[in-house]
Design a protein around this motif. Structure first.
Motif, short mmCIF file in Angstrom:
data_model
loop_
_atom_site.label_atom_id
_atom_site.label_comp_id
_atom_site.label_asym_id
_atom_site.label_seq_id
_atom_site.Cartn_x
_atom_site.Cartn_y
_atom_site.Cartn_z
N LEU A 130 -30.17 -81.36 -16.72
CA LEU A 130 -30.83 -82.65 -16.64
C LEU A 130 -30.75 -83.41 -17.96
N ASN A 131 -31.03 -82.73 -19.07
CA ASN A 131 -30.95 -83.40 -20.37
C ASN A 131 -29.51 -83.75 -20.74
N GLN A 132 -28.57 -82.92 -20.30
CA GLN A 132 -27.16 -83.24 -20.54
C GLN A 132 -26.78 -84.53 -19.81
N ALA A 133 -27.25 -84.65 -18.57
CA ALA A 133 -26.95 -85.85 -17.79
C ALA A 133 -27.61 -87.08 -18.42
N LEU A 134 -28.85 -86.93 -18.89
CA LEU A 134 -29.54 -88.05 -19.53
C LEU A 134 -28.85 -88.47 -20.82
N SER A 135 -28.26 -87.51 -21.53
CA SER A 135 -27.59 -87.84 -22.79
C SER A 135 -26.38 -88.73 -22.58
N TYR A 136 -25.75 -88.65 -21.40
CA TYR A 136 -24.58 -89.47 -21.11
C TYR A 136 -24.94 -90.95 -21.00
N ILE A 137 -26.21 -91.25 -20.71
CA ILE A 137 -26.63 -92.65 -20.61
C ILE A 137 -27.53 -93.03 -21.79
N GLY A 138 -27.46 -92.23 -22.84
CA GLY A 138 -28.14 -92.57 -24.08
C GLY A 138 -29.62 -92.24 -24.12
N ILE A 139 -30.09 -91.35 -23.24
CA ILE A 139 -31.50 -90.98 -23.22
C ILE A 139 -31.66 -89.55 -23.72
N ALA A 140 -32.52 -89.36 -24.68
CA ALA A 140 -32.80 -88.02 -25.19
C ALA A 140 -33.91 -87.40 -24.35
N GLY A 141 -33.55 -86.42 -23.55
CA GLY A 141 -34.52 -85.79 -22.66
C GLY A 141 -35.56 -84.99 -23.42
N PRO A 142 -36.76 -84.87 -22.91
CA PRO A 142 -37.82 -84.11 -23.59
C PRO A 142 -37.64 -82.60 -23.38
N GLN A 143 -38.49 -81.86 -24.03
CA GLN A 143 -38.58 -80.42 -23.80
C GLN A 143 -39.46 -80.23 -22.56
N TRP A 144 -38.84 -80.22 -21.41
CA TRP A 144 -39.57 -80.30 -20.15
C TRP A 144 -40.61 -79.20 -19.99
N LEU A 145 -40.26 -77.99 -20.34
CA LEU A 145 -41.12 -76.84 -20.05
C LEU A 145 -41.92 -76.34 -21.25
N THR A 146 -41.70 -76.93 -22.40
CA THR A 146 -42.43 -76.49 -23.59
C THR A 146 -43.26 -77.61 -24.21
N ASP A 147 -43.23 -78.78 -23.61
CA ASP A 147 -44.03 -79.91 -24.07
C ASP A 147 -45.24 -80.04 -23.15
N THR A 148 -46.43 -80.06 -23.72
CA THR A 148 -47.65 -80.10 -22.91
C THR A 148 -47.74 -81.37 -22.06
#
Length: 289
Positions: A130-148
């Motif tokens: 998911l974060n890899q896909a978001l990076s292709y459109i210039g979005i830095a994905g969050p730490q989905w499972l380690t961010d409260t």
């Protein structure tokens, strides 16, 4: 002949009745009794009255678990039901809907552990898909499972995807039960597609929507597998749900009485929400006459 049919009816009902009694009613009764006891699972049981319930209501961890569960429910139910309904409407009239139905239903019959492990890789903050896909459109994905802030959203995303096929199939069955004569009459009167949806589809689909809503509320308050597999209740108990609280008290801390008290509180909460839904449903659920 009538007597024989009655006997055979009870014979065929017997396995279900035995299963209901052995795996549902008796354990429920035992949990109710145990909620008034202090017991570690091995020694003697000690009657403590309402102490377990008072302890739960004064325990901040219990309220944290209840809050997380409520937050998950608010995320899961409206989004999940809306997407399921939109998909059902989209698939209702197209060719090959049976094949699409199979594809969308496949996650439902997949084990929760398998689904959780797959989504752990998808939502990995460093190398997840998911974060890899978001990076292709210039979005830095969050730490989905380690961010409260994102962990319950992540679990809700998984659950929506996982149960999407089940709700969609229920909605499809409801849509196929609506007679075409209503739409034909509306077309003669010059109704638009949106008007037909608002004044025919939604009202006549309301019993199905009511059923899906009730089942979604019950399942959302019982969320456990996803949090257990993916986050183990973390980080900082941000995905610590009420059923996880019941599990931890019973099988980690061996406080069976406190665990049973929490389970009984959850039972009452689900019962109250269900009764409220049945009461409110008289205002918006319309049955075809």
């Amino acid at each position: 002949m009538k007597k024989n049919n009655t006997v055979w009816g009870y014979i065929f009902l017997a396995p279900q009745l035995v299963g209901l009694l052995a795996f549902a009613l008796i354990p429920l009764g035992f949990a109710f009794v145990l909620s008034f006891m202090k017991w570690d699972g091995f020694g003697e049981k000690t009657f403590v009255g309402l102490s377990n319930f008072i302890g739960q209501f004064s325990n901040p961890v219990f309220w944290k678990a209840l809050g997380n569960t409520a937050y998950y429910t608010v995320l899961y139910i409206p989004i999940g039901i809306t997407i399921s309904l939109v998909l059902a409407i989209a698939l209702n009239k197209i060719k090959g809907k049976e094949l699409y139905r199979i594809f969308f239903f496949m996650p439902v019959i997949t084990s929760s552990v398998s689904v959780g492990v797959i989504w752990m890789w998808i939502l990995n903050g460093d190398f997840g898909i998911l974060n890899q896909a978001l990076s292709y459109i210039g979005i830095a994905g969050p730490q989905w499972l380690t961010d409260t802030k994102w962990v319950m959203i992540s679990i809700a995303m998984l659950s929506i995807w996982w149960q999407l096929g089940y709700n969609m199939v229920i909605f499809l069955a409801g849509l196929q039960g609506i007679s075409n004569s209503y739409y034909e009459a509306a077309e003669i009167d010059g109704a638009t597609g949106f008007q037909k949806f608002m004044h025919i589809t939604l009202p006549l689909l309301s019993p199905t929507t009511f059923f899906v809503t009730i089942m979604s509320i019950i399942s959302s308050f019982q969320v456990f597998d996803q949090a257990f597999v993916m986050t183990n209740g973390g980080p900082a108990k941000s995905s610590y749900t009420i059923v996880y609280h019941v599990y931890e008290n019973a099988f980690i801390n061996f406080r069976m009485g406190e665990s049973s008290a929490a389970a009984m509180i959850l039972f009452v909460i689900i019962l109250i929400f269900t009764l409220i839904q049945f009461r409110v449903s008289k205002r918006w659920v319309h049955y075809e006459e």
